[in-house]
Write a protein that holds these residues in place. Structure first.
Motif, PDB file in Angstrom:
ATOM      1  N   SER A  34    -129.077  88.767 -38.450  1.00 29.09           N
ATOM      2  CA  SER A  34    -129.524  87.940 -37.322  1.00 29.09           C
ATOM      3  C   SER A  34    -128.870  86.570 -37.377  1.00 29.09           C
ATOM      4  O   SER A  34    -128.656  86.016 -38.446  1.00 29.09           O
ATOM      5  CB  SER A  34    -131.047  87.769 -37.368  1.00 29.09           C
ATOM      6  N   THR A  35    -128.607  86.032 -36.211  1.00 30.65           N
ATOM      7  CA  THR A  35    -128.058  84.677 -36.129  1.00 30.65           C
ATOM      8  C   THR A  35    -128.976  83.818 -35.267  1.00 30.65           C
ATOM      9  O   THR A  35    -129.785  84.334 -34.496  1.00 30.65           O
ATOM     10  CB  THR A  35    -126.648  84.677 -35.495  1.00 30.65           C
ATOM     11  N   THR A  36    -128.817  82.519 -35.398  1.00 34.29           N
ATOM     12  CA  THR A  36    -129.599  81.625 -34.541  1.00 34.29           C
ATOM     13  C   THR A  36    -129.192  81.804 -33.079  1.00 34.29           C
ATOM     14  O   THR A  36    -130.015  81.637 -32.182  1.00 34.29           O
ATOM     15  CB  THR A  36    -129.454  80.152 -34.974  1.00 34.29           C
ATOM     16  N   MET A  37    -127.941  82.182 -32.856  1.00 36.64           N
ATOM     17  CA  MET A  37    -127.495  82.460 -31.484  1.00 36.64           C
ATOM     18  C   MET A  37    -128.251  83.667 -30.921  1.00 36.64           C
ATOM     19  O   MET A  37    -128.681  83.659 -29.763  1.00 36.64           O
ATOM     20  CB  MET A  37    -125.979  82.706 -31.459  1.00 36.64           C
ATOM     21  N   ASP A  38    -128.438  84.715 -31.739  1.00 36.73           N
ATOM     22  CA  ASP A  38    -129.197  85.899 -31.305  1.00 36.73           C
ATOM     23  C   ASP A  38    -130.633  85.510 -30.942  1.00 36.73           C
ATOM     24  O   ASP A  38    -131.184  85.974 -29.948  1.00 36.73           O
ATOM     25  CB  ASP A  38    -129.261  86.952 -32.418  1.00 36.73           C
ATOM     26  N   ALA A  40    -131.785  82.493 -30.095  1.00 37.30           N
ATOM     27  CA  ALA A  40    -131.788  81.672 -28.879  1.00 37.30           C
ATOM     28  C   ALA A  40    -131.631  82.540 -27.638  1.00 37.30           C
ATOM     29  O   ALA A  40    -132.347  82.349 -26.643  1.00 37.30           O
ATOM     30  CB  ALA A  40    -130.667  80.627 -28.944  1.00 37.30           C
ATOM     31  N   LYS A  41    -130.731  83.497 -27.714  1.00 39.36           N
ATOM     32  CA  LYS A  41    -130.505  84.389 -26.570  1.00 39.36           C
ATOM     33  C   LYS A  41    -131.764  85.191 -26.253  1.00 39.36           C
ATOM     34  O   LYS A  41    -132.154  85.311 -25.091  1.00 39.36           O
ATOM     35  CB  LYS A  41    -129.331  85.330 -26.875  1.00 39.36           C
ATOM     36  N   SER A  46    -130.859  77.793 -25.153  1.00 43.05           N
ATOM     37  CA  SER A  46    -129.577  77.534 -25.810  1.00 43.05           C
ATOM     38  C   SER A  46    -129.813  77.346 -27.306  1.00 43.05           C
ATOM     39  O   SER A  46    -130.925  77.050 -27.748  1.00 43.05           O
ATOM     40  CB  SER A  46    -128.927  76.275 -25.230  1.00 43.05           C
ATOM     41  N   GLU A  47    -128.759  77.500 -28.067  1.00 42.84           N
ATOM     42  CA  GLU A  47    -128.861  77.289 -29.509  1.00 42.84           C
ATOM     43  C   GLU A  47    -129.180  75.822 -29.816  1.00 42.84           C
ATOM     44  O   GLU A  47    -129.899  75.520 -30.771  1.00 42.84           O
ATOM     45  CB  GLU A  47    -127.560  77.737 -30.190  1.00 42.84           C
ATOM     46  N   LYS A  57    -132.152  78.913 -39.861  1.00 38.97           N
ATOM     47  CA  LYS A  57    -132.626  80.287 -39.686  1.00 38.97           C
ATOM     48  C   LYS A  57    -133.730  80.572 -40.698  1.00 38.97           C
ATOM     49  O   LYS A  57    -134.719  81.234 -40.370  1.00 38.97           O
ATOM     50  CB  LYS A  57    -131.457  81.265 -39.856  1.00 38.97           C
TER      51      LYS A  57
END
Length: 189
Positions: A34-38, A40-41, A46-47, A57
């Motif tokens: 998992s990413t912070t972008m995932d 946020a989406k 937005s991130e 994270k």
């Protein structure tokens, strides 16, 4: 992005939304996947907005699991405090079985990640449940001659609901009565 929703949410509502979204992402992909972008989406933000609420994270993960694990354990202790010995054990078993059945995906994630991921390995849910049961049994005045065996029976029984969740109260109550009878009989020997 859900811009209309973001303007209407309070800071606390937004934070909770991010944490719920994060749990979904962590369950689907694991911590490392998992990413912070995932996150946020999934939250529809937005991130940059995400980082207004959380530093990392790891913080998101720990804040997302805290209410599920720590708070629920504390609530269980408080709610069962004034019950008599066997009733207290019944209450705690039922509470933990229902809790694990309801949150089995998140708890499996936490148990798995705490074993393989050194970044978040500091939290040991198994030790927390074992300690809760052990203290509750002692506070309730239940004398276990075979404490080690009894705790293993209790823990194994509770954790079996991770893979075989049960939501029927009658089935849970029947299971608990049989388990308590086994434990009481094993401690008479």
């Amino acid at each position: 992005m859900k811009s209309n929703t973001s303007k209407r949410m309070s800071r606390e509502e937004r934070r909770e939304q991010i944490l719920e979204s994060a749990l979904n992402v962590f369950i689907a992909n694991g911590y490392n996947g998992s990413t912070t972008m995932d996150i946020a989406k999934e939250a529809g933000i937005s991130e940059v907005t995400l980082f207004r609420y959380f530093d990392s994270k790891k913080q998101i993960f720990l804040d997302a699991i805290d209410p599920i694990l720590i708070s629920s354990l504390k609530e269980s202790l408080v709610a069962s405090k004034n019950l008599e010995s066997i009733e207290k054990l019944r209450y705690i078993l039922k509470d933990r079985i229902k809790f694990i059945s309801k949150h089995h995906e998140v708890i499996k994630l936490i148990l798995m990640e705490s074993q393989i991921n050194p970044e978040i390995a500091g939290f040991n849910y198994i030790d927390q449940i074992t300690s809760l049961l052990q203290n509750s049994i002692k506070e309730a005045g239940i004398d276990l001659k075979n404490e080690g065996i009894s705790l293993r029976l209790l823990m194994g029984s509770i954790l079996s609901f991770l893979y075989l969740p049960e939501f029927n109260d009658e089935e849970i109550n029947n299971y608990i009565e049989k388990l308590i009878n086994i434990i009481i009989k094993s401690n008479r020997l």
